[in-house]
Design an enzyme around this catalytic site. Structure first.
Site, PDB file in Angstrom:
ATOM      1  N   GLY A   8       0.934  -1.349  -0.112  1.00 61.83           N
ATOM      2  CA  GLY A   8      -0.108  -0.220   0.068  1.00 61.83           C
ATOM      3  C   GLY A   8       0.844   0.795  -0.184  1.00 61.83           C
ATOM      4  N   SER A  50       5.685  -5.963  -0.917  1.00 64.33           N
ATOM      5  CA  SER A  50       5.847  -3.757  -1.137  1.00 64.33           C
ATOM      6  C   SER A  50       6.120  -3.205  -0.320  1.00 64.33           C
ATOM      7  CB  SER A  50       4.690  -3.619  -2.259  1.00 64.33           C
ATOM      8  OG  SER A  50       5.088  -2.693  -2.479  1.00 64.33           O
ATOM      9  N   ALA A  51       5.292  -2.050   0.418  1.00 68.05           N
ATOM     10  CA  ALA A  51       5.666  -1.074   1.113  1.00 68.05           C
ATOM     11  C   ALA A  51       5.909  -2.287   2.590  1.00 68.05           C
ATOM     12  CB  ALA A  51       4.323  -0.630   1.714  1.00 68.05           C
ATOM     13  N   HIS A  64       8.692  -3.430  -7.073  1.00 71.60           N
ATOM     14  CA  HIS A  64       7.865  -3.261  -8.160  1.00 71.60           C
ATOM     15  C   HIS A  64       9.107  -2.673  -9.559  1.00 71.60           C
ATOM     16  CE1 HIS A  64       4.120  -4.432  -6.130  1.00 71.60           C
ATOM     17  NE2 HIS A  64       3.876  -3.186  -5.099  1.00 71.60           N
ATOM     18  N   GLU A  91       9.327  -7.692  -9.973  1.00 71.79           N
ATOM     19  CA  GLU A  91       7.910  -8.056 -10.060  1.00 71.79           C
ATOM     20  C   GLU A  91       8.115  -9.679  -9.856  1.00 71.79           C
ATOM     21  OE1 GLU A  91       4.117  -6.051 -11.220  1.00 71.79           O
ATOM     22  OE2 GLU A  91       4.134  -4.717 -10.007  1.00 71.79           O
TER      23      GLU A  91
END
Lengths: 231, 231
Positions: free
Chosen positions: B89, B121-122, B158, B193
């Site tokens: 997020g 991700s985050a 990413h 990814e």
């Protein structure tokens, strides 16, 4: 006020500031010298080299360019200046440097008194309420995200429409701005490359070759044609 | 340590965490419950809804999921937990919330003692030294950019290669990371990814289907195949 906040300095395949030349002749009419603020340092370029790039362009308009880093007392330099140009690069580095040197408010006050200002990309972000809608990487930690508030909204320069062919799950620009709106009640102007925000006296309009995408809390994003009033 | 820091939760065209399923069975072997940290709120989703998404996936692995927001005393909850998953997020929102609640260090200490951790991700960004190489928009102002330092480098989840066909002058990911290196002497792992960083005991490797792009100050970026040691 007399301000241009542009999405980009350079259009794809074009030369530096070329597409804005006619607008800049009007913006800086009657001026023989401006101060360039090189602190955003795109790609880590030095203050000297970056100022040289701006100087080369403005020499064609018979306007001399001094880099703000050349002055021992940048606050007095801002007060004495006739006009300003802040180049693009990294918004975090730009905002950190302006706050560290105590220049954000000084610059804002001088522009609000009527001195012409050109911002490109990061230089446009600092014209908004805060820098919370920049696309840049947070490579340094600024003491605050607050900006000059020349306009009562935020900008997203280099606004990019989602690419339906991209097989990648990073967030789109629109998703990021919608996330901003879950945390902040500030309008966001998505400035596509080729567009700029123009402040002339008390009128704020969107200008350039493209429609502008606007984001507000509780509304679907919507599009405005060039020439639309923004406030 | 026993850690996975993944570029993304979801591959293009795939389902949530599906491509990591076999790895997660190994990571969380022997556990019947983990704590989910929902603070990054992708797209502004609520803590409850986001936790539900993680719960749905882990129910297939017979692992119960509790959201960290469900506890009155999150510090004690972290100390009592058997394992952790931090979802993706907005990294700024995640880091701000963790620092506000005094959880960054608590989480780090528990993971360094050997409790399994999954970040996507985050949630992977916070495994690095700091969050200065996130791609996210700075929609809120964290009290610090410092992170858990599970690894002695930073991550760029990413990671996206430049698209030579894009007629757009916003900075590429590589340009942004090179700008980071002008201001910081910290190695950056560009995680495409499909890739993740694996910490197992004292070994740190890059894993997944893609090569990993690595950025260091004073060097040209270079590529490492899956299985490469990172430290």
């Amino acid at each position: 006020m007399n301000v241009i906040l542009a999405s980009t300095s350079t259009l794809f395949g074009g030369n530096y500031l070329e597409y804005l030349k006619d607008e800049l002749i009007k913006l800086f009419a009657g001026l023989d010298e401006i101060i360039f603020i090189p602190f955003a340092r795109p790609g880590g370029i030095s203050h000297e080299e970056y100022t040289g790039k701006a100087r080369d362009f403005f020499s064609k308009l018979n306007i001399r360019v001094k880099g703000l880093h050349e002055f021992n007392d940048p606050i007095s330099a801002i007060d004495a200046a006739k006009g300003f140009f802040t180049g693009g690069g990294n918004t975090f580095l730009l905002v950190k440097t302006l706050h560290e040197l105590g220049l954000m408010e000084q610059l804002s006050e001088n522009i609000k008194k009527g001195k012409p200002y050109l911002g490109c990309s990061a230089g446009s972000n600092i014209g908004g309420m805060n820098m919370k809608t920049t696309n840049d990487m947070p490579i340094v930690y600024p003491s605050s995200f607050e900006c000059m508030g020349l306009v009562p909204f935020n900008l997203n320069p280099h606004y990019l429409d989602p690419n339906p062919e991209l097989k990648h799950n990073g967030e789109t620009r629109e998703t990021r701005i919608m996330e901003f709106l879950t945390q902040n009640n500030i309008k966001v102007i998505g400035l596509r490359e080729g567009n700029w925000v123009r402040i002339l006296d008390h009128k704020i309009t969107t200008e350039g070759s493209e429609y502008t995408r606007i984001f507000e809390a509780g509304k679907n994003p919507y599009e405005c044609p060039p020439g639309s009033m923004l406030v």
